[in-house]
Design an enzyme around this catalytic site. Structure first.
Site, PDB file in Angstrom:
ATOM      1  N   HIS A  69      29.341 -11.782   5.953  1.00 22.18           N
ATOM      2  CA  HIS A  69      28.802 -11.209   7.012  1.00 22.18           C
ATOM      3  C   HIS A  69      28.849  -9.734   7.434  1.00 22.18           C
ATOM      4  O   HIS A  69      29.601  -9.135   7.779  1.00 22.18           O
ATOM      5  CB  HIS A  69      28.865 -12.059   8.454  1.00 22.18           C
ATOM      6  CG  HIS A  69      28.541 -11.705   9.833  1.00 22.18           C
ATOM      7  ND1 HIS A  69      27.749 -12.402  10.339  1.00 22.18           N
ATOM      8  CD2 HIS A  69      28.555 -10.461  10.411  1.00 22.18           C
ATOM      9  CE1 HIS A  69      27.376 -11.911  11.445  1.00 22.18           C
ATOM     10  NE2 HIS A  69      27.720 -10.650  11.596  1.00 22.18           N
ATOM     11  N   ASN A 102      33.392 -21.056  11.671  1.00 25.80           N
ATOM     12  CA  ASN A 102      33.718 -20.567  13.295  1.00 25.80           C
ATOM     13  C   ASN A 102      33.542 -21.682  14.283  1.00 25.80           C
ATOM     14  O   ASN A 102      32.641 -21.850  15.098  1.00 25.80           O
ATOM     15  CB  ASN A 102      32.704 -19.405  13.624  1.00 25.80           C
ATOM     16  CG  ASN A 102      31.084 -19.617  13.443  1.00 25.80           C
ATOM     17  OD1 ASN A 102      30.944 -20.481  12.750  1.00 25.80           O
ATOM     18  ND2 ASN A 102      30.456 -18.719  14.119  1.00 25.80           N
ATOM     19  N   ASP A 114      20.697 -20.565   8.507  1.00 24.73           N
ATOM     20  CA  ASP A 114      21.866 -20.199   9.258  1.00 24.73           C
ATOM     21  C   ASP A 114      21.562 -21.245  10.708  1.00 24.73           C
ATOM     22  O   ASP A 114      21.367 -20.501  11.905  1.00 24.73           O
ATOM     23  CB  ASP A 114      21.433 -18.583   9.448  1.00 24.73           C
ATOM     24  CG  ASP A 114      22.579 -18.153  10.456  1.00 24.73           C
ATOM     25  OD1 ASP A 114      23.736 -18.908  10.710  1.00 24.73           O
ATOM     26  OD2 ASP A 114      22.344 -16.949  10.949  1.00 24.73           O
ATOM     27  N   HIS A 148      22.685 -24.010  19.946  1.00 26.28           N
ATOM     28  CA  HIS A 148      23.304 -23.897  21.259  1.00 26.28           C
ATOM     29  C   HIS A 148      22.606 -24.809  22.256  1.00 26.28           C
ATOM     30  O   HIS A 148      21.686 -25.210  22.268  1.00 26.28           O
ATOM     31  CB  HIS A 148      23.143 -22.267  21.713  1.00 26.28           C
ATOM     32  CG  HIS A 148      23.556 -21.370  20.712  1.00 26.28           C
ATOM     33  ND1 HIS A 148      25.234 -21.322  20.502  1.00 26.28           N
ATOM     34  CD2 HIS A 148      23.227 -20.373  19.833  1.00 26.28           C
ATOM     35  CE1 HIS A 148      25.602 -20.370  19.648  1.00 26.28           C
ATOM     36  NE2 HIS A 148      24.284 -19.747  19.310  1.00 26.28           N
ATOM     37  N   HIS A 163      24.328 -22.515   4.566  1.00 33.27           N
ATOM     38  CA  HIS A 163      24.438 -21.622   5.569  1.00 33.27           C
ATOM     39  C   HIS A 163      24.293 -22.314   6.785  1.00 33.27           C
ATOM     40  O   HIS A 163      22.962 -22.224   7.445  1.00 33.27           O
ATOM     41  CB  HIS A 163      24.032 -20.281   5.597  1.00 33.27           C
ATOM     42  CG  HIS A 163      24.556 -19.331   6.522  1.00 33.27           C
ATOM     43  ND1 HIS A 163      24.636 -18.004   6.460  1.00 33.27           N
ATOM     44  CD2 HIS A 163      24.947 -19.516   8.007  1.00 33.27           C
ATOM     45  CE1 HIS A 163      25.217 -17.373   7.534  1.00 33.27           C
ATOM     46  NE2 HIS A 163      25.413 -18.528   8.438  1.00 33.27           N
ATOM     47  N   ASN A 174      21.344 -13.111  15.353  1.00 29.15           N
ATOM     48  CA  ASN A 174      22.151 -12.206  14.649  1.00 29.15           C
ATOM     49  C   ASN A 174      22.133 -12.417  13.276  1.00 29.15           C
ATOM     50  O   ASN A 174      22.742 -13.383  12.895  1.00 29.15           O
ATOM     51  CB  ASN A 174      23.507 -11.884  15.487  1.00 29.15           C
ATOM     52  CG  ASN A 174      24.368 -10.585  14.733  1.00 29.15           C
ATOM     53  OD1 ASN A 174      23.576  -9.806  14.607  1.00 29.15           O
ATOM     54  ND2 ASN A 174      25.597 -10.783  14.881  1.00 29.15           N
ATOM     55  N   ARG A 224      29.185 -27.200  14.330  1.00 27.21           N
ATOM     56  CA  ARG A 224      30.105 -26.953  15.658  1.00 27.21           C
ATOM     57  C   ARG A 224      31.162 -27.928  15.616  1.00 27.21           C
ATOM     58  O   ARG A 224      31.632 -28.145  16.885  1.00 27.21           O
ATOM     59  CB  ARG A 224      29.008 -27.076  16.595  1.00 27.21           C
ATOM     60  CG  ARG A 224      27.871 -26.313  16.579  1.00 27.21           C
ATOM     61  CD  ARG A 224      28.359 -24.751  16.565  1.00 27.21           C
ATOM     62  NE  ARG A 224      27.081 -23.799  16.961  1.00 27.21           N
ATOM     63  CZ  ARG A 224      27.155 -22.398  16.633  1.00 27.21           C
ATOM     64  NH1 ARG A 224      28.183 -21.799  16.143  1.00 27.21           N
ATOM     65  NH2 ARG A 224      25.909 -21.825  16.766  1.00 27.21           N
ATOM     66  N   HIS A 259      25.871 -24.179  10.944  1.00 30.51           N
ATOM     67  CA  HIS A 259      26.824 -24.397  11.925  1.00 30.51           C
ATOM     68  C   HIS A 259      26.758 -25.598  12.331  1.00 30.51           C
ATOM     69  O   HIS A 259      25.946 -26.028  13.083  1.00 30.51           O
ATOM     70  CB  HIS A 259      26.744 -23.083  12.755  1.00 30.51           C
ATOM     71  CG  HIS A 259      26.944 -21.902  12.430  1.00 30.51           C
ATOM     72  ND1 HIS A 259      28.105 -21.055  12.266  1.00 30.51           N
ATOM     73  CD2 HIS A 259      25.741 -20.970  11.902  1.00 30.51           C
ATOM     74  CE1 HIS A 259      27.662 -19.916  11.629  1.00 30.51           C
ATOM     75  NE2 HIS A 259      26.251 -19.748  11.710  1.00 30.51           N
ATOM     76  N   ASP A 286      31.793 -15.363   8.782  1.00 31.83           N
ATOM     77  CA  ASP A 286      30.530 -15.521   9.222  1.00 31.83           C
ATOM     78  C   ASP A 286      30.586 -15.710  10.996  1.00 31.83           C
ATOM     79  O   ASP A 286      31.271 -16.388  11.378  1.00 31.83           O
ATOM     80  CB  ASP A 286      29.636 -16.634   8.771  1.00 31.83           C
ATOM     81  CG  ASP A 286      28.178 -16.318   9.157  1.00 31.83           C
ATOM     82  OD1 ASP A 286      27.520 -15.409   8.902  1.00 31.83           O
ATOM     83  OD2 ASP A 286      27.567 -17.353   9.968  1.00 31.83           O
TER      84      ASP A 286
END
Length: 425
Positions: A180, A95, A306, A310, A61, A279, A65, A63, A153
């Site tokens: 999710h 995502n 996860d 950012h 899991h 989250n 990007r 990200h 997700d």
């Protein structure tokens, strides 16, 4: 590249191995394990005395990007952070921009990772087209293109009929659904866990039952359809109890949690620390204890990061406006090793949750050091002390509540397909 790893404590739960021995890797494959191996005259040797030698860690899991949000992270920087954390394989969530809901985007990720990445990258496709929750994606096409699971997700599949069909179709195609689970009508405008701290800080809270209700729904749908289901980022005591009961009934459900849910509580939000905003949100002490107990008794199958990078401009703002998520690839292993030091888990159980179980759930030909397996290995120094310094973070983004903290334990070698992808200085 050929490697000879000697005198390491080899830990492979898939083979019930836990002993000091040697490993020979030739042409990217585990050639032999044991003492008195026949070693070529010229071969790179790693003395692993006092170190753990485990199957390569797998993070199911993350990200990355990429594509579309490369200002936060990309496949190159994300996989560099992964190998620095001991991970030989990562699964990236859909995502991105555009969403991973078609063959072209999945193929882009796979090809870029093969050509430029530091570790194995396995894309996860979207359950619904565009993550809009209206129409199912072409799961067969996604699987054929190399996706190892499907997930929306970041968003729940709000329509239970659509989630039912997703489970049925995925079962028929042999691809895992990763849920999710979150009831958005209960989340509302909440930005952290609902409780004493949220009231004290004057921030709108998210009740833990928003997660519990959604997980209960998804578990019941999996039971009704007799379909496998994996639940992402479990964070509450209630969720643990629901999953534990479902497993006892024989429901084909597995789940994961992340290091922040067994390390931090919502007290970390004090000072309006946006690096503690995620989250699901950080919960309370009773939830943290329940997560640890569920890891110990096997209710929670995996530890995943996860990893959610950012840009500073998305975090260094008012708490209500800040994006959810933290980076985790480089801190997951030392934080998880604390579970071993505190006797919540044995080191064998930890390796199960960070390698062999993710491999088993996703159907990988990894997660073991058996002869003939792909040469993905992680060599860990459990006593290595270091500081998670902002200037040494491999990720493009720096959004972590552990910046500047002292850590204990890290990967000193990460070996991907028989090649050294990372070596600690």
């Amino acid at each position: 590249m050929n490697l000879y790893i000697k005198n390491g404590r080899v830990i492979d739960p898939a083979q019930s191995i836990d002993e000091v021995t040697d490993i020979l890797v030739e042409d990217g494959v585990v050639k032999a394990i044991g003492k008195d191996l026949k070693i070529p005259a010229k071969i790179e040797t790693i003395d692993a005395t006092g170190l753990y030698v485990t199957p390569g860690l797998i993070d199911m899991h993350v990200h990355l990007r990429d594509p579309g949000l490369e200002y936060k992270e990309d496949i190159i920087s994300g996989t560099k952070a992964a190998v620095a954390g001991g991970f030989t394989s990562v699964c990236c969530m859909p995502n991105t921009k555009p969403i991973v809901d078609n063959k072209a985007i999945a193929s882009y990720i796979i090809n870029k990772a093969k050509n430029h990445g530091f570790c194995n990258v396995f894309p996860i496709g979207a359950i619904t087209q565009g993550l809009h929750g209206e129409y199912l994606s072409e799961m067969g096409e996604l699987k054929e293109s190399g996706c190892v699971a499907v997930s929306d997700d970041g968003k729940p599949v709000k329509n239970p009929e659509l989630m039912r069909r997703a489970l049925e179709y995925a079962k028929g195609m042999g691809i895992m659904v990763i849920a999710h689970s979150e009831e958005l009508d209960l989340v509302g405008e909440g930005v952290m866990n609902e409780g004493f701290v949220s009231t004290d800080l004057g921030l709108k809270g998210i009740p833990r039952v928003a997660e519990d209700i959604a997980i209960a729904r998804d578990v019941l749908l999996a039971e009704y359809t007799d379909s496998p289901l994996h639940i992402a980022h479990v964070s509450t005591k209630g969720s643990v109890e629901i999953i534990r009961a479902a497993k006892k009934r024989g429901v084909k459900v597995t789940c994961e949690t992340a290091p922040h849910y067994f390390t931090l509580t919502d007290e970390a939000v004090r000072g309006y620390n946006t690096n503690a905003k995620m989250n699901p949100p950080l919960r309370e002490e009773e939830d943290l204890k329940a997560i640890k107990a569920a890891l110990k008794d096997g209710t929670i199958d995996c530890i995943a990061t996860d990893h959610a990078p950012h840009h500073i401009d998305e975090k260094d703002i008012e708490f209500n406006q800040a994006m959810n998520g933290i980076i985790g690839l480089e801190t997951s292993l030392p934080l998880s090793l604390e579970l071993v030091r505190s006797k919540v888990l044995t080191v064998n159980q930890l390796v199960e949750k960070m390698s062999s179980n993710p491999s088993k759930i996703l159907g990988f030909n990894r997660g073991s050091i058996a002869t003939g397996m792909i040469g993905d290995l992680t060599i860990i120094d459990p006593d290595y002390e270091w500081v998670f310094d902002i200037n040494s973070v491999s990720s493009k983004s720096k959004n972590s509540p552990w910046l500047g903290n002292k850590m204990k334990g890290r990967a000193v070698y990460t070996i991907v397909n028989g090649k050294i992808a990372y070596k600690a200085v």
